[in-house]
Write a protein that holds these residues in place. Structure first.
Motif, PDB file in Angstrom:
ATOM      1  N   GLN A 167       0.841  -1.188   0.000  1.00 12.59           N
ATOM      2  CA  GLN A 167       0.000   0.000   0.000  1.00 12.59           C
ATOM      3  C   GLN A 167       0.885   1.250   0.000  1.00 12.59           C
ATOM      4  O   GLN A 167       2.047   1.213   0.409  1.00 12.59           O
ATOM      5  N   VAL A 171       2.928   9.924   2.933  1.00 14.33           N
ATOM      6  CA  VAL A 171       1.970  11.014   2.787  1.00 14.33           C
ATOM      7  C   VAL A 171       2.575  12.028   1.824  1.00 14.33           C
ATOM      8  O   VAL A 171       3.606  12.635   2.123  1.00 14.33           O
ATOM      9  N   HIS A 175      -1.010  11.111  -2.401  1.00 15.42           N
ATOM     10  CA  HIS A 175      -1.652  10.240  -1.414  1.00 15.42           C
ATOM     11  C   HIS A 175      -1.828  10.989  -0.087  1.00 15.42           C
ATOM     12  O   HIS A 175      -1.257  10.620   0.942  1.00 15.42           O
ATOM     13  N   VAL A 178      -3.079   9.043   3.235  1.00 12.52           N
ATOM     14  CA  VAL A 178      -2.291   8.026   3.935  1.00 12.52           C
ATOM     15  C   VAL A 178      -2.109   8.447   5.390  1.00 12.52           C
ATOM     16  O   VAL A 178      -1.855   9.623   5.685  1.00 12.52           O
ATOM     17  N   LYS A 179      -2.231   7.512   6.295  1.00 11.82           N
ATOM     18  CA  LYS A 179      -2.099   7.822   7.714  1.00 11.82           C
ATOM     19  C   LYS A 179      -0.654   8.178   8.053  1.00 11.82           C
ATOM     20  O   LYS A 179       0.270   7.436   7.714  1.00 11.82           O
TER      21      LYS A 179
END
Length: 267
Positions: A167, A171, A175, A178-179
Motif C-alpha cells: 500500500q 503522505v 496520497h 495516507v495515515k
C-alpha cells in the motif's frame, strides 16, 4: 561496478557482540572471494522489520548498480514464511517476506518478485547440506546473496509473484489520505515520519504535526537553528519530515516510540 567486483550490502538486527555477522561474511567470501561486502547496519531494533524497511529504503540509492542487498531481520526464521528476491533496474534485494522490502517495492514500482523455492535443485546446490532453522542469515541469505552477486538471475531460483500487497506508504500530494506515522527513530533521537518533503523543502500546505497531545509546528532549516528545548520540524536527508530538537533526543523528550500515531496539521 564490473562483474568481477560484485557487491553485497548487509542489513541485520544481529548486533556486533556475537558471531552472526562474521559467519555471514565468512560464507559470502567462501563462495566468492572477490566479493565486496558493505554493512548498512547490524543495529536495527531486534525483530522489527518496519525499522529495517526504512533503513534499506533510506540507503539503497547511494549504492552502485547491481548491488545485492541481503536484509535479514527475520523473526519468522525457520517457519513457513517466504524468502523473496526483488530485482529492479538497478539492484537486487533478498529478504524475508515480512514487510522489509515494502518501501523499496513501492518506490521502485517493482511489478513482480521471485519467491525462492527451496525444493528446486538449483537452490539446493547453493545451500549447505544442513540448514539451521535458527540461522538462515548464514545458511540461506548469505549463499543466495553471493550467487546473485555473481550473476545468477533470480528467475532460476523460484517462481514469480505479483506485488499486490504493498500500500502507499508515504503522505504526499498524490496520497494525502495516507495515515501519518513514525518510520524510525535514529540514534540521535530524531523522529523520522512518513510525510514526504518536496525537493528537501517543507511540504506545501503542511503547518505542523501532532504527536499525541503535543503540537509541533516550528520549521527549521538546519539542526543548529532550532531554539533550545523546542521540538521542531525539518526536511530530513531522506526526503521525509523529521521531528527534532537541538542537541537533544527528541524521541526521549517527547516520550515517543515507533507505534505512536501522528496527525498532520494543514492550512
Amino acid at each position: 561496478m564490473s562483474r568481477t567486483q560484485p557487491l553485497v550490502a548487509l542489513l541485520t538486527d544481529f548486533g556486533l557482540s556475537d558471531h552472526y555477522v562474521a559467519s555471514m561474511k565468512g560464507v559470502l567470501h567462501s563462495i566468492s572471494p572477490s566479493l565486496h561486502v558493505v554493512d548498512i547496519s547490524h543495529e536495527v531494533e531486534a525483530h522489527n522489520p518496519a525499522r529495517a524497511a526504512y533503513a534499506i529504503w533510506a540507503s539503497y540509492r547511494s549504492f552502485p548498480k547491481r548491488t545485492v542487498f541481503a536484509c535479514v531481520v527475520d523473526p519468522g526464521v525457520g517457519t513457513s514464511r517466504e524468502i523473496v528476491i526483488a530485482q529492479t533496474s538497478q539492484h537486487v534485494f533478498v529478504a524475508p517476506q515480512n514487510g522489509i522490502l515494502d518501501l523499496v517495492l513501492w518506490s521502485e514500482k517493482v511489478n513482480t518478485v521471485t519467491v525462492v523455492q527451496f525444493e528446486s535443485k538449483r537452490v539446493r546446490t547453493m545451500l549447505p547440506p544442513l540448514v539451521s532453522n535458527s540461522f538462515h542469515g548464514r545458511d540461506v541469505f548469505a549463499p543466495l546473496a553471493a550467487h546473485l552477486a555473481m550473476g545468477i538471475a533470480p528467475r532460476y531460483l523460484g517462481t514469480k509473484r505479483l506485488v499486490d500487497w504493498v500500500q502507499a506508504p508515504f503522505v504526499d500530494e498524490s496520497h494525502p489520505s495516507v495515515k501519518a506515522s513514525i518510520l524510525s527513530i535514529d540514534r540521535f533521537g530524531n523522529i523520522i515520519t512518513n510525510v514526504a518533503c518536496v525537493r528537501f523543502q517543507r511540504p506545501p500546505g503542511l503547518i505542523g504535526i501532532k504527536l499525541g497531545s503535543k503540537r509541533i509546528a516550528r520549521w527549521i532549516e538546519n539542526y543548529d537553528s532550532a531554539p533550545p528545548d523546542v521540538s521542531c520540524l525539518i526536511a530530513g536527508s531522506s526526503g521525509l519530515v523529521e521531528i527534532v530538537m537541538k542537541r537533544r533526543n527528541a524521541a526521549a523528550a517527547l516520550e515517543a516510540n515507533q507505534l505512536d500515531s501522528l496527525e498532520i496539521i494543514r492550512q
